[in-house]
Scaffold this active site. Structure first.
Site, PDB file in Angstrom:
ATOM      1  CG  HIS A 130      47.959  32.412  67.158  1.00 33.19           C
ATOM      2  ND1 HIS A 130      48.083  31.810  65.925  1.00 33.19           N
ATOM      3  CD2 HIS A 130      48.407  33.672  67.004  1.00 33.19           C
ATOM      4  CE1 HIS A 130      48.589  32.679  65.073  1.00 33.19           C
ATOM      5  NE2 HIS A 130      48.795  33.816  65.695  1.00 33.19           N
ATOM      6  CE1 TYR A 170      41.155  50.879  40.899  1.00 34.56           C
ATOM      7  CE2 TYR A 170      42.610  50.432  39.042  1.00 34.56           C
ATOM      8  CZ  TYR A 170      41.732  49.989  40.018  1.00 34.56           C
ATOM      9  OH  TYR A 170      41.438  48.650  40.104  1.00 34.56           O
ATOM     10  CE  LYS A 226      55.582  42.275  61.232  1.00 36.99           C
ATOM     11  NZ  LYS A 226      54.446  41.851  60.397  1.00 36.99           N
ATOM     12  CG  ASP A 267      59.114  36.671  55.910  1.00 37.18           C
ATOM     13  OD1 ASP A 267      58.934  37.906  55.949  1.00 37.18           O
ATOM     14  OD2 ASP A 267      58.434  35.866  56.575  1.00 37.18           O
ATOM     15  CG  PHE A 277      55.508  35.037  60.769  1.00 33.17           C
ATOM     16  CD1 PHE A 277      55.741  35.179  62.130  1.00 33.17           C
ATOM     17  CD2 PHE A 277      54.336  35.570  60.240  1.00 33.17           C
ATOM     18  CE1 PHE A 277      54.822  35.835  62.934  1.00 33.17           C
ATOM     19  CE2 PHE A 277      53.420  36.231  61.046  1.00 33.17           C
ATOM     20  CZ  PHE A 277      53.660  36.364  62.393  1.00 33.17           C
ATOM     21  CG  ASP A 278      51.846  33.118  62.642  1.00 36.31           C
ATOM     22  OD1 ASP A 278      52.480  34.022  62.091  1.00 36.31           O
ATOM     23  OD2 ASP A 278      50.945  33.345  63.459  1.00 36.31           O
ATOM     24  CB  ALA A 330      58.852  41.307  58.507  1.00 36.79           C
TER      25      ALA A 330
HETATM   26  N1  F0G Z   1      56.799  37.531  58.027  1.00 39.90           N
HETATM   27  C1  F0G Z   1      57.219  37.791  59.270  1.00 39.90           C
HETATM   28  C2  F0G Z   1      58.617  37.423  59.667  1.00 39.90           C
HETATM   29  C3  F0G Z   1      56.349  38.384  60.185  1.00 39.90           C
HETATM   30  O1  F0G Z   1      56.786  38.624  61.425  1.00 39.90           O
HETATM   31  C4  F0G Z   1      55.054  38.737  59.772  1.00 39.90           C
HETATM   32  C5  F0G Z   1      54.123  39.365  60.684  1.00 39.90           C
HETATM   33  C6  F0G Z   1      54.663  38.460  58.456  1.00 39.90           C
HETATM   34  C7  F0G Z   1      55.580  37.865  57.610  1.00 39.90           C
HETATM   35  C8  F0G Z   1      53.299  38.803  57.951  1.00 39.90           C
HETATM   36  O2  F0G Z   1      53.150  40.150  57.771  1.00 39.90           O
HETATM   37  O3  F0G Z   1      51.382  40.870  59.395  1.00 39.90           O
HETATM   38  O4  F0G Z   1      52.016  42.290  57.461  1.00 39.90           O
HETATM   39  O5  F0G Z   1      50.749  40.218  57.108  1.00 39.90           O
HETATM   40  N2  F0G Z   1      54.308  39.423  61.912  1.00 39.90           N
HETATM   41  C9  F0G Z   1      53.503  40.101  62.900  1.00 39.90           C
HETATM   42  C10 F0G Z   1      54.040  39.763  64.259  1.00 39.90           C
HETATM   43  C11 F0G Z   1      52.042  39.933  62.767  1.00 39.90           C
HETATM   44  O6  F0G Z   1      53.376  40.120  65.244  1.00 39.90           O
HETATM   45  O7  F0G Z   1      55.123  39.184  64.375  1.00 39.90           O
HETATM   46  P1  F0G Z   1      51.759  40.917  57.945  1.00 39.90           P
END
Ligand code: F0G
Length: 457
Positions: free
Chosen positions: A449, A72, A257, A214, A124-125, A216
């Site tokens: 979406h 833990y 990613k 960010d 990102f969304d 990813a």
């Molecule tokens: N930032 C970026 C640039 C992303 O593309 C994503 C996720 C996230 C943050 C959030 O990360 O999914 O681990 O919570 N992108 C995926 C996509 C879902 O399909 O582009 P997460």
């Protein structure tokens, strides 16, 4: 004769996939309200809905799972992960989270308050969601050229420095930090140049504002810097990564990613105060500070994945596959965001289906048509994903309307790429018969979406 290019790995384990008939797919999609997120995975032949958590782990990653430490507190797995992150990014403080959006949630809970402005390049969304749900504003400062899908630029994900400075001047006291998304997913998996990162960093210093990456797809971004930016051709990916992160104060990471794990994420920073604040929120939302929603074994795999995927050969294999798909699409004159992105091809849907009015969502219509054609699941990164304007509640049509074909890492072969290209060609060939799209029957207030219910006209 020069030997042709080939993958830098061979395959040790396979997972069968299944074809279906058009009649089956018509029923399944109707039952899913024409929303591909509502399909079952076994109803999909080639799954390009995301490159997130869908990559194939290496034998070293699988081996590391077996020696995960599930303690833990203070697990060795955490320290292995932390060491890799320290070494690759230069950030000292590391807080694990279960995925990228969780890292955003933890950090933004500490830093973002109502009325704040957070400028960046195409948030990102989930990032936008975590800003707007706190009644703050995500201001997109991506270069205008990114909107023109036919323009070939090496770094189409860049921040427009003038736009950024304007926001900094207008909202000087309401900006907790700015974000650079590497690569710029929403603009088409497009990279940001080292020079642009440096310029943002200089501007941030001038106004005394921190910069958050960010991250990813930071390793893919580093690959593009190496192959496209002058002065970096002889540097290793790891050297490029260290320089990139030297222009940031913190990062949020979706490890699903570029660390090629199925689940995981983290916050890393050199700002001790941010770390101290984030620890408190992390414990509430994610778990104790040495696991934060992750298993020990997953932290091990993340550490190995980060190391592997910051090596040139692995990235070259990956990005050349995306370029291969692009070259097949070129043969059929299919319009997409040029040049091909790092993780995906973004089809320019209004160009591909010119008869479908914007109110009937061309990219979602194309997503539907491609699935019906061949059981290939892409996803809309367009008018539906853009959500409504939080103030006017109008649809936001001022974005690109893309069908994204995200390519999972080390998962499909170039034969699959050929199938995708021909399926799209077949849809393109009957574009003049596709005159109607889809309309919304039900939608959630934010991030609609995922759950939207649609009707095909
Ligand atoms: N930032 C970026 C640039 C992303 O593309 C994503 C996720 C996230 C943050 C959030 O990360 O999914 O681990 O919570 N992108 C995926 C996509 C879902 O399909 O582009 P997460």
């Amino acid at each position: 004769m020069e030997l042709p290019f080939a993958e830098s790995w061979k395959i040790k384990m396979i997972e069968p996939i299944r074809k279906s008939t058009r009649i089956e797919r018509e029923q399944w999609l109707k039952d899913a309200y024409y929303n591909v997120f509502q399909l079952r995975a076994e109803q999909v032949y080639i799954d390009l809905i995301t490159d997130s958590g869908t990559g194939a782990m290496s034998d070293s990653q699988w081996a590391s799972l077996m020696i995960g430490d599930e303690s833990y507190a203070g697990a060795t797995s955490f320290f292995k992960m932390k060491e890799a992150i320290n070494r690759i990014t230069g950030f000292e403080y590391v807080l694990p989270t279960h995925q990228g959006r969780a890292a955003e949630n933890v950090l933004f809970s500490c830093l973002v308050k109502e009325g704040d402005y957070i400028p960046g390049n195409s948030h990102f969304d989930t990032t936008k969601g975590h800003i707007e749900s706190r009644k703050a504003f995500a201001v997109d400062c991506t270069i205008d050229e990114a909107r023109d899908t036919q323009l070939e630029l090496p770094f189409k994900g860049n921040v427009d420095i003038q736009k950024l400075e304007k926001v900094l001047i207008e909202h000087r006291n309401e900006i907790p930090f700015m974000i650079i998304t590497i690569t710029n997913n929403t603009a088409g998996g497009q990279p940001v140049s080292m020079q642009n990162m440096r310029e943002v960093h200089q501007l941030a210093k001038k106004y005394n504002k921190p910069v958050l990456f960010d991250s990813a797809r930071f390793a893919e971004n580093a690959y593009f810097i190496k192959v496209r930016e002058k002065g970096y051709e002889n540097k290793t990916i790891k050297e490029i990564c260290r320089e990139m992160f030297s222009y940031a104060d913190a990062m949020t990471m979706s490890a699903k990613k570029d660390a090629i794990v199925n689940m995981g994420g983290f916050i890393a920073t050199n700002i001790q105060d941010w770390y101290e604040q984030a620890k408190v929120k992390g414990i509430i939302y994610e778990g104790y500070i040495t696991y934060g929603g992750m298993n020990g074994r997953d932290m091990n795999a993340l550490a190995v994945g980060l190391d592997e995927n910051t090596e040139f050969e692995n990235l070259e294999t990956r990005i050349k596959q995306v370029e291969y798909l692009a070259s097949q699409l070129d043969k059929f004159h299919i319009p997409y965001q040029r040049p091909a992105g790092g993780h995906a091809i973004f089809i320019d849907a209004p160009r591909m289906l010119p008869q479908v009015p914007k109110e009937e969502f061309p990219a979602q219509t194309l997503t539907v048509e491609l699935y019906l054609e061949a059981g290939i699941r892409g996803c809309e990164i367009g008018y539906i994903l853009a959500d409504r304007d939080p103030v006017t509640r109008e649809n936001r049509f001022d974005v690109n309307d893309f069908l994204r074909l995200a390519i999972p890492r080390r998962t499909y072969t170039n034969n699959h790429m050929d199938v995708i290209a021909v399926a799209l060609k077949n849809v393109f060939d009957r574009r003049n018969d596709i005159t109607r799209g889809v309309i919304i029957e039900w939608e959630a207030e934010i991030m609609r979406h995922f759950t939207v219910k649609l009707k095909k006209l």
